[in-house]
Design a protein around this motif. Structure first.
Motif, PDB file in Angstrom:
ATOM      1  N   ALA A 133       0.866  -1.178   0.000  1.00  0.00           N
ATOM      2  CA  ALA A 133       0.000   0.000   0.000  1.00  0.00           C
ATOM      3  C   ALA A 133       0.902   1.228   0.000  1.00  0.00           C
ATOM      4  CB  ALA A 133      -0.897  -0.012   1.233  1.00  0.00           C
ATOM      5  N   TYR A 134       0.579   2.200  -0.851  1.00  0.00           N
ATOM      6  CA  TYR A 134       1.513   3.290  -1.141  1.00  0.00           C
ATOM      7  C   TYR A 134       0.708   4.575  -1.278  1.00  0.00           C
ATOM      8  CZ  TYR A 134       5.436   5.358  -3.942  1.00  0.00           C
ATOM      9  OH  TYR A 134       6.473   6.115  -4.453  1.00  0.00           O
ATOM     10  N   ALA A 135       0.909   5.517  -0.349  1.00  0.00           N
ATOM     11  CA  ALA A 135       0.058   6.707  -0.318  1.00  0.00           C
ATOM     12  C   ALA A 135       0.860   7.992  -0.138  1.00  0.00           C
ATOM     13  CB  ALA A 135      -0.956   6.588   0.818  1.00  0.00           C
ATOM     14  N   TYR A 136       0.421   9.023  -0.838  1.00  0.00           N
ATOM     15  CA  TYR A 136       0.865  10.387  -0.560  1.00  0.00           C
ATOM     16  C   TYR A 136      -0.206  11.051   0.296  1.00  0.00           C
ATOM     17  CZ  TYR A 136       4.677  10.304  -3.982  1.00  0.00           C
ATOM     18  OH  TYR A 136       5.842  10.023  -4.662  1.00  0.00           O
ATOM     19  N   ASP A 137       0.231  11.826   1.277  1.00  0.00           N
ATOM     20  CA  ASP A 137      -0.711  12.490   2.168  1.00  0.00           C
ATOM     21  C   ASP A 137      -0.252  13.922   2.409  1.00  0.00           C
ATOM     22  OD1 ASP A 137      -3.062  12.289   4.009  1.00  0.00           O
ATOM     23  OD2 ASP A 137      -1.531  12.784   5.500  1.00  0.00           O
ATOM     24  N   ASN A 138      -0.974  14.861   1.810  1.00  0.00           N
ATOM     25  CA  ASN A 138      -0.618  16.282   1.922  1.00  0.00           C
ATOM     26  C   ASN A 138       0.851  16.502   1.550  1.00  0.00           C
ATOM     27  OD1 ASN A 138      -1.364  18.946   2.358  1.00  0.00           O
ATOM     28  ND2 ASN A 138      -0.806  18.897   4.533  1.00  0.00           N
ATOM     29  N   SER A 139       1.280  15.840   0.491  1.00  0.00           N
ATOM     30  CA  SER A 139       2.633  15.916  -0.093  1.00  0.00           C
ATOM     31  C   SER A 139       3.692  15.130   0.674  1.00  0.00           C
ATOM     32  CB  SER A 139       3.091  17.372  -0.257  1.00  0.00           C
ATOM     33  OG  SER A 139       2.245  18.061  -1.166  1.00  0.00           O
ATOM     34  N   LEU A 140       3.336  14.489   1.783  1.00  0.00           N
ATOM     35  CA  LEU A 140       4.284  13.591   2.440  1.00  0.00           C
ATOM     36  C   LEU A 140       4.500  12.375   1.548  1.00  0.00           C
ATOM     37  CD1 LEU A 140       3.036  13.674   6.149  1.00  0.00           C
ATOM     38  CD2 LEU A 140       5.065  14.797   5.196  1.00  0.00           C
ATOM     39  N   PHE A 143       7.804   6.772   0.343  1.00  0.00           N
ATOM     40  CA  PHE A 143       9.120   6.153   0.496  1.00  0.00           C
ATOM     41  C   PHE A 143       9.953   6.819   1.588  1.00  0.00           C
ATOM     42  CE2 PHE A 143       8.907   8.919  -3.236  1.00  0.00           C
ATOM     43  CZ  PHE A 143       9.841   9.900  -2.933  1.00  0.00           C
ATOM     44  N   GLU A 144       9.479   7.939   2.115  1.00  0.00           N
ATOM     45  CA  GLU A 144      10.127   8.566   3.269  1.00  0.00           C
ATOM     46  C   GLU A 144       9.354   8.300   4.555  1.00  0.00           C
ATOM     47  OE1 GLU A 144      10.481  12.700   2.294  1.00  0.00           O
ATOM     48  OE2 GLU A 144      12.105  12.378   0.842  1.00  0.00           O
ATOM     49  N   ASN A 145       8.260   7.557   4.441  1.00  0.00           N
ATOM     50  CA  ASN A 145       7.402   7.279   5.601  1.00  0.00           C
ATOM     51  C   ASN A 145       6.960   5.816   5.602  1.00  0.00           C
ATOM     52  OD1 ASN A 145       6.641  10.103   6.970  1.00  0.00           O
ATOM     53  ND2 ASN A 145       6.749  10.400   4.749  1.00  0.00           N
ATOM     54  N   GLU A 146       7.946   4.917   5.535  1.00  0.00           N
ATOM     55  CA  GLU A 146       7.628   3.492   5.573  1.00  0.00           C
ATOM     56  C   GLU A 146       7.006   3.134   6.922  1.00  0.00           C
ATOM     57  OE1 GLU A 146      10.407   0.624   4.174  1.00  0.00           O
ATOM     58  OE2 GLU A 146      11.426   2.061   2.864  1.00  0.00           O
TER      59      GLU A 146
END
Length: 227
Positions: A133-140, A143-146
């Motif tokens: 599962a792979y998500a962007y959240d408010n530009s976060l 791959f920097e928030n595993e």
């Protein structure tokens, strides 16, 4: 307001019904990222979004050249499979989005620092695909928030086998689900998002290879829409 699951093509337990239509097989050619020159797939507004997927054998066989100094990085990178943006029809996928991602089983590759130097003979996972599962959240960035925006499924998938991938969008989270051919739930993940009024609206996302690296060989995936 949510529509009933049955009206959206789901059983009362939330699993997708088996009726499908519109077979669409996509291929990313060697040295490309997208299967087409204009990668636009339309919009979605339903809170539940599903498709059936079958990975071609070549998705478990792509191999970066021995002399490619990004071979290791590109082999462990995630390729995009299916999903949608959140928070509005014009939201960019690098702003707010949810996507299933995939890669060949990394355990079958042999690495030497930054390079891929071969494949393991008789690898037990040679025909398996890893998914996350792979998500962007408010530009976060995922791959920097595993562990929060990037969550790998424990289940690995067989090539040449149909699976159903389902995203359930809610105000402040998205649930990712994978079903087998018998509509049995195999695995699920949940990603927490910022709240937004138009969480169910967004551009559809489909096959894309890599990020930094284009496909070293052709890879193909077939899709069937779920009624």
């Amino acid at each position: 307001m949510y529509k009933s699951l049955e009206s959206e093509g789901y059983t009362s337990k939330g699993s997708p019904l088996s009726t499908v239509h519109c077979l669409n097989c996509l291929s990313v050619k060697k040295n490309a990222h997208y299967p087409s020159l204009i990668p636009f797939n339309g919009f979605k507004s339903d809170p539940i979004y599903s498709t059936k997927v079958k990975f071609d054998k070549n998705t478990a066989q792509y191999l970066f050249p021995v002399n490619d100094v990004k071979g290791h990085l590109c082999s462990i990178s995630w390729n995009k499979l299916f999903g949608a943006c959140r928070c509005g029809f014009l939201t960019n996928n690098h702003k707010d989005s949810d996507r299933f991602v995939w890669r060949r089983a990394v355990s079958c590759l042999i690495f030497d620092n930054d390079n891929v130097i071969g494949q393991r003979a008789n690898c037990e996972e040679e025909n398996l695909i890893e998914v996350a599962a792979y998500a962007y959240d408010n530009s976060l960035k995922p791959f920097e928030n595993e562990g929060t925006l990037l969550k790998e499924f424990s289940t690995k998938l067989q090539v040449e086998t149909w699976y159903t991938f389902t995203l359930k969008f809610e105000l402040s989270k998205t649930t990712y689900e994978i079903y087998n051919e018998n509509n049995e739930l195999l695995d699920s993940q949940e990603i927490i998002h910022r709240s937004c009024n138009n969480y169910n609206q967004g551009m559809k996302q489909t096959l894309y290879f890599g990020g930094q690296c284009p496909a070293p060989q052709e890879v193909s995936v077939c899709y069937e829409a779920v009624n």
